[in-house]
Design a protein around this motif. Sequence first.
Motif, PDB file in Angstrom:
ATOM      1  N   ALA A   7      -7.511  -7.315   3.618  1.00 21.50           N
ATOM      2  CA  ALA A   7      -7.706  -6.097   2.838  1.00 21.50           C
ATOM      3  C   ALA A   7      -6.712  -5.046   3.320  1.00 21.50           C
ATOM      4  O   ALA A   7      -7.058  -4.036   3.875  1.00 21.50           O
ATOM      5  CB  ALA A   7      -9.137  -5.597   2.993  1.00 21.50           C
ATOM      6  N   VAL A   8      -5.445  -5.326   3.086  1.00 22.30           N
ATOM      7  CA  VAL A   8      -4.370  -4.488   3.619  1.00 22.30           C
ATOM      8  C   VAL A   8      -4.304  -3.151   2.891  1.00 22.30           C
ATOM      9  O   VAL A   8      -4.691  -3.036   1.746  1.00 22.30           O
ATOM     10  CB  VAL A   8      -3.020  -5.208   3.469  1.00 22.30           C
ATOM     11  N   SER A   9      -3.822  -2.185   3.605  1.00 21.42           N
ATOM     12  CA  SER A   9      -3.699  -0.857   3.007  1.00 21.42           C
ATOM     13  C   SER A   9      -2.252  -0.591   2.614  1.00 21.42           C
ATOM     14  O   SER A   9      -1.331  -0.764   3.409  1.00 21.42           O
ATOM     15  CB  SER A   9      -4.176   0.199   4.001  1.00 21.42           C
ATOM     16  N   LEU A  10      -2.077  -0.228   1.363  1.00 22.19           N
ATOM     17  CA  LEU A  10      -0.737   0.133   0.889  1.00 22.19           C
ATOM     18  C   LEU A  10      -0.733   1.622   0.597  1.00 22.19           C
ATOM     19  O   LEU A  10      -1.529   2.105  -0.200  1.00 22.19           O
ATOM     20  CB  LEU A  10      -0.395  -0.640  -0.389  1.00 22.19           C
ATOM     21  N   ILE A  14      -3.414  -9.095  -3.412  1.00 17.27           N
ATOM     22  CA  ILE A  14      -2.426  -8.256  -2.734  1.00 17.27           C
ATOM     23  C   ILE A  14      -1.255  -8.001  -3.669  1.00 17.27           C
ATOM     24  O   ILE A  14      -0.724  -6.893  -3.764  1.00 17.27           O
ATOM     25  CB  ILE A  14      -1.945  -8.940  -1.444  1.00 17.27           C
ATOM     26  N   GLN A  15      -0.866  -9.068  -4.384  1.00 13.17           N
ATOM     27  CA  GLN A  15       0.249  -8.977  -5.327  1.00 13.17           C
ATOM     28  C   GLN A  15       0.000  -7.919  -6.394  1.00 13.17           C
ATOM     29  O   GLN A  15       0.891  -7.127  -6.728  1.00 13.17           O
ATOM     30  CB  GLN A  15       0.391 -10.341  -5.993  1.00 13.17           C
ATOM     31  N   ALA A  16      -1.217  -7.901  -6.931  1.00 11.17           N
ATOM     32  CA  ALA A  16      -1.554  -6.926  -7.969  1.00 11.17           C
ATOM     33  C   ALA A  16      -1.437  -5.501  -7.435  1.00 11.17           C
ATOM     34  O   ALA A  16      -0.878  -4.617  -8.100  1.00 11.17           O
ATOM     35  CB  ALA A  16      -2.965  -7.184  -8.476  1.00 11.17           C
ATOM     36  N   ARG A  17      -1.929  -5.307  -6.210  1.00 10.45           N
ATOM     37  CA  ARG A  17      -1.867  -3.954  -5.646  1.00 10.45           C
ATOM     38  C   ARG A  17      -0.431  -3.585  -5.285  1.00 10.45           C
ATOM     39  O   ARG A  17      -0.027  -2.436  -5.389  1.00 10.45           O
ATOM     40  CB  ARG A  17      -2.782  -3.851  -4.424  1.00 10.45           C
ATOM     41  N   LEU A  18       0.331  -4.587  -4.903  1.00  8.28           N
ATOM     42  CA  LEU A  18       1.741  -4.359  -4.583  1.00  8.28           C
ATOM     43  C   LEU A  18       2.494  -3.914  -5.840  1.00  8.28           C
ATOM     44  O   LEU A  18       3.291  -2.969  -5.806  1.00  8.28           O
ATOM     45  CB  LEU A  18       2.339  -5.666  -4.047  1.00  8.28           C
ATOM     46  N   SER A  19       2.223  -4.600  -6.935  1.00 13.90           N
ATOM     47  CA  SER A  19       2.868  -4.262  -8.203  1.00 13.90           C
ATOM     48  C   SER A  19       2.567  -2.818  -8.590  1.00 13.90           C
ATOM     49  O   SER A  19       3.452  -2.057  -8.999  1.00 13.90           O
ATOM     50  CB  SER A  19       2.382  -5.217  -9.295  1.00 13.90           C
ATOM     51  N   GLN A  20       1.279  -2.456  -8.444  1.00 13.61           N
ATOM     52  CA  GLN A  20       0.865  -1.086  -8.736  1.00 13.61           C
ATOM     53  C   GLN A  20       1.631  -0.095  -7.862  1.00 13.61           C
ATOM     54  O   GLN A  20       2.123   0.925  -8.329  1.00 13.61           O
ATOM     55  CB  GLN A  20      -0.651  -0.967  -8.501  1.00 13.61           C
ATOM     56  N   ALA A  21       1.727  -0.436  -6.600  1.00 14.68           N
ATOM     57  CA  ALA A  21       2.413   0.452  -5.655  1.00 14.68           C
ATOM     58  C   ALA A  21       3.890   0.606  -6.028  1.00 14.68           C
ATOM     59  O   ALA A  21       4.440   1.710  -5.974  1.00 14.68           O
ATOM     60  CB  ALA A  21       2.289  -0.103  -4.237  1.00 14.68           C
ATOM     61  N   PHE A  22       4.530  -0.480  -6.434  1.00 19.02           N
ATOM     62  CA  PHE A  22       5.946  -0.421  -6.817  1.00 19.02           C
ATOM     63  C   PHE A  22       6.150   0.538  -7.987  1.00 19.02           C
ATOM     64  O   PHE A  22       7.143   1.269  -8.039  1.00 19.02           O
ATOM     65  CB  PHE A  22       6.458  -1.809  -7.206  1.00 19.02           C
ATOM     66  N   GLU A  28      11.327  -0.853   2.543  1.00 15.28           N
ATOM     67  CA  GLU A  28      11.536  -2.100   3.267  1.00 15.28           C
ATOM     68  C   GLU A  28      10.656  -2.185   4.502  1.00 15.28           C
ATOM     69  O   GLU A  28      10.048  -3.219   4.781  1.00 15.28           O
ATOM     70  CB  GLU A  28      13.005  -2.236   3.674  1.00 15.28           C
ATOM     71  N   THR A  29      10.584  -1.089   5.237  1.00 14.26           N
ATOM     72  CA  THR A  29       9.739  -1.056   6.423  1.00 14.26           C
ATOM     73  C   THR A  29       8.288  -1.314   6.055  1.00 14.26           C
ATOM     74  O   THR A  29       7.582  -2.061   6.733  1.00 14.26           O
ATOM     75  CB  THR A  29       9.860   0.322   7.123  1.00 14.26           C
ATOM     76  N   GLN A  30       7.886  -0.729   4.952  1.00 15.12           N
ATOM     77  CA  GLN A  30       6.499  -0.927   4.520  1.00 15.12           C
ATOM     78  C   GLN A  30       6.235  -2.379   4.135  1.00 15.12           C
ATOM     79  O   GLN A  30       5.148  -2.912   4.396  1.00 15.12           O
ATOM     80  CB  GLN A  30       6.183  -0.007   3.335  1.00 15.12           C
ATOM     81  N   MET A  31       7.233  -3.014   3.545  1.00 15.86           N
ATOM     82  CA  MET A  31       7.073  -4.427   3.196  1.00 15.86           C
ATOM     83  C   MET A  31       6.934  -5.286   4.463  1.00 15.86           C
ATOM     84  O   MET A  31       6.144  -6.218   4.504  1.00 15.86           O
ATOM     85  CB  MET A  31       8.275  -4.918   2.372  1.00 15.86           C
ATOM     86  N   MET A  32       7.696  -4.948   5.463  1.00 12.00           N
ATOM     87  CA  MET A  32       7.604  -5.713   6.707  1.00 12.00           C
ATOM     88  C   MET A  32       6.259  -5.480   7.394  1.00 12.00           C
ATOM     89  O   MET A  32       5.709  -6.384   8.021  1.00 12.00           O
ATOM     90  CB  MET A  32       8.763  -5.351   7.647  1.00 12.00           C
ATOM     91  N   THR A  33       5.745  -4.269   7.266  1.00  9.48           N
ATOM     92  CA  THR A  33       4.408  -3.995   7.804  1.00  9.48           C
ATOM     93  C   THR A  33       3.375  -4.861   7.093  1.00  9.48           C
ATOM     94  O   THR A  33       2.479  -5.444   7.719  1.00  9.48           O
ATOM     95  CB  THR A  33       4.049  -2.502   7.624  1.00  9.48           C
ATOM     96  N   LEU A  34       3.523  -4.952   5.781  1.00  9.56           N
ATOM     97  CA  LEU A  34       2.623  -5.798   4.995  1.00  9.56           C
ATOM     98  C   LEU A  34       2.721  -7.256   5.456  1.00  9.56           C
ATOM     99  O   LEU A  34       1.710  -7.941   5.632  1.00  9.56           O
ATOM    100  CB  LEU A  34       2.971  -5.694   3.503  1.00  9.56           C
ATOM    101  N   PHE A  35       3.949  -7.711   5.645  1.00 13.43           N
ATOM    102  CA  PHE A  35       4.155  -9.089   6.109  1.00 13.43           C
ATOM    103  C   PHE A  35       3.489  -9.312   7.461  1.00 13.43           C
ATOM    104  O   PHE A  35       2.811 -10.323   7.672  1.00 13.43           O
ATOM    105  CB  PHE A  35       5.651  -9.393   6.190  1.00 13.43           C
ATOM    106  N   ASP A  36       3.683  -8.365   8.360  1.00  9.74           N
ATOM    107  CA  ASP A  36       3.079  -8.490   9.694  1.00  9.74           C
ATOM    108  C   ASP A  36       1.557  -8.528   9.612  1.00  9.74           C
ATOM    109  O   ASP A  36       0.909  -9.285  10.341  1.00  9.74           O
ATOM    110  CB  ASP A  36       3.538  -7.339  10.592  1.00  9.74           C
ATOM    111  N   GLN A  37       1.006  -7.728   8.724  1.00  9.06           N
ATOM    112  CA  GLN A  37      -0.454  -7.723   8.551  1.00  9.06           C
ATOM    113  C   GLN A  37      -0.943  -9.070   8.048  1.00  9.06           C
ATOM    114  O   GLN A  37      -1.951  -9.596   8.509  1.00  9.06           O
ATOM    115  CB  GLN A  37      -0.851  -6.636   7.538  1.00  9.06           C
ATOM    116  N   LEU A  38      -0.210  -9.600   7.067  1.00  8.57           N
ATOM    117  CA  LEU A  38      -0.532 -10.909   6.525  1.00  8.57           C
ATOM    118  C   LEU A  38      -0.523 -11.959   7.632  1.00  8.57           C
ATOM    119  O   LEU A  38      -1.457 -12.748   7.783  1.00  8.57           O
ATOM    120  CB  LEU A  38       0.519 -11.290   5.478  1.00  8.57           C
TER     121      LEU A  38
END
Lengths: 205, 205
Positions: free
Chosen positions: A71-74, A132-140, A84-94
């Motif tokens: 349940a990652v936070s974006l 996660i993908q759906a929320r990522l899309s929204q964030a983009f 980019e940094t935020q994407m890497m944070t997401l990756f690390d959380q995953l």
Amino acid sequence: MIKNDQPKDKIIDVARKLFASRGFEATTTRMINKAAGISEGALYYHFPHGKQEILDTIVQQGIESRVSLLAVSLTNSTTVTDIETQMMTLFDQLWQAFQSETSYQSFIITIRERMLLSDEQSHWLIDAIQQIQARLSQAFQNVEKLALNDSQAADNLAMIVMSIFQKVLYDELLIKNQRRLSADVRERVRQQIHFLLAPIQTTTN
Amino acid sequence: MIKNDQPKDKIIDVARKLFASRGFEATTTRMINKAAGISEGALYYHFPHGKQEILDTIVQQGIESRVSLLAVSLTNSTTVTDIETQMMTLFDQLWQAFQSETSYQSFIITIRERMLLSDEQSHWLIDAIQQIQARLSQAFQNVEKLALNDSQAADNLAMIVMSIFQKVLYDELLIKNQRRLSADVRERVRQQIHFLLAPIQTTTN
DNA sequence: GTCTATAATAGGATAGAC
DNA sequence: GTCTATCCTATTATAGAC
């Protein structure tokens, strides 16, 4: 992670280890009993339905634990300084969600013994990734810096990002049996994310 | 695919089906004998080392067959009329390598029984994907239409393309147990490829 | 090269004492 | 709630006839 000394938890703990390393069918109840330090009969007191019930419990616990970890936070902000940094944070959380021995083991079991599980139980990863993908899309879409034409483009971008992440997860955990994330692998992910995002960022950085 | 009626091939054939659907440990030699229409003793005449020898044979055959199927051809020309189309052809070729029942079954077995196999045997997919990736990167560099700065960029592009493909392979084959490629899934891949390549194509189409 | 019969062992599961 | 002892079945693997 509180190590509960109750025999039921002890059984689950040793069984998870054995199932992950040897597989469900190759693990006998005798092995579990011996490893848990209990006798033949005790196992059936705690799990009247035997081995399968232990498997179900392990899988169910694992899914629940990972669902909460995933349940990652974006930060949905439009003023993201470094996407980019935020994407890497997401990756690390995953990645983190599979880091502990327990998480890792139950992940392996859930994938490998999928024919013994319900569709619901075996689809959890795809479902989690999709969420996660759906929320990522929204964030983009909320990031003004990205020159995305429409929501379709944001969807595609989110799918590609998750593909990059997921490939690494599958390759390292499932095939290579490699639980630790090497600096090398992480760096390659970072470069792909950079390559992917660079051309669609507006020049006014 | 020539169906050989020799008993040894018949054993391999039914064992592959059983291993794929029930798992190696859950499949007994009796099941294999019965399905192959032979007796208890005959199996050990053909495979003196029993079940494990059958597994090794299946896995080895599968890898060899897929390696040849995955020797995809990339037209290295600089006058590619449609790179996206070529990427989809590559994807279809990749998918094709897992389409036949035999390929599919031995793939499932190779992944799922990885703890019973050598590292060499279980790493074949990653190795195969990496080889295609390397040739893909080379091909990208030879395409003038792509505005790629350096070989590093071509590598990244190739890695991302292969991640998109591989995620689909894993999800559909391994998790969903879905051998047929749905039009929907294929269309999503196409859109991602389009999204990925569009911004780095030079405007002089 | 294939069969039947069977040895030798290990498997999951339960009964009943404590 | 945990133990020991044991039932019953299934397992791999082999021996020896044909």
